[in-house]
Motif scaffolding. Structure first.
Motif: not given
Length: 144
Positions: A16-17, A38-40, A59-62, A85-92
């Motif tokens: 989380c941001a 969460c990690v904030i 992480y499941d999502a941002v 990181r390849p999962f950067g393209k798909t993480i919600p």
């Protein structure tokens, strides 16, 4: 806990941001009630760094507040999407903002975010958006 039964949030772990301490604590408490954790991070640069250092399924999502210091949420989302990181393209990536005009939603989508929820965050809406993402993108998350 009764609150967690049937919630897509149950078992999820979010990056989380959120730069406002009170809002961060409220967000953490609300997610906790639904069985999520969460990690904030308090600025956009920290979010990108935390993502870069994460494991693919960490992480499941941002949840991305768009008005962040150092690096705003739009730029942080672009950096995650173009990450090594390849999962950067798909993480919600879900935009969180008090600005809910259509141009704000469009700006979020153009930055690579998947959807947009208004602040203060409504967990029912967040759950609906995660279910919608799961159906439309074959997104798995913590609940498969």
């Amino acid at each position: 806990m009764e609150e967690t039964k049937g919630s897509i949030l149950n078992g999820m772990h979010f990056l989380c941001a959120e730069d406002n301490d009170l809002n961060a604590e409220i967000l953490r408490s609300m997610l906790d009630l639904k069985g999520a954790s969460c990690v904030i991070c308090s600025n956009g640069k920290q979010v990108v760094e935390a993502f870069e250092e994460s494991e693919p399924d960490q992480y499941d999502a941002v949840l991305m507040d768009v008005q962040m210091p150092v690096t705003n949420g739009y730029e942080a989302s672009r950096r995650i999407r173009t990450s090594r990181r390849p999962f950067g393209k798909t993480i919600p990536i879900i935009a969180m903002t008090a600005n809910a005009f259509s141009e704000d939603v469009n700006r979020s989508l153009k930055a690579g975010m998947d959807t947009h929820v208004s602040k203060p965050i409504d967990l029912e809406l967040l759950e609906k958006e995660l279910w919608r993402l799961k159906k439309s993108n074959n997104y798995q998350g913590a609940n498969g």
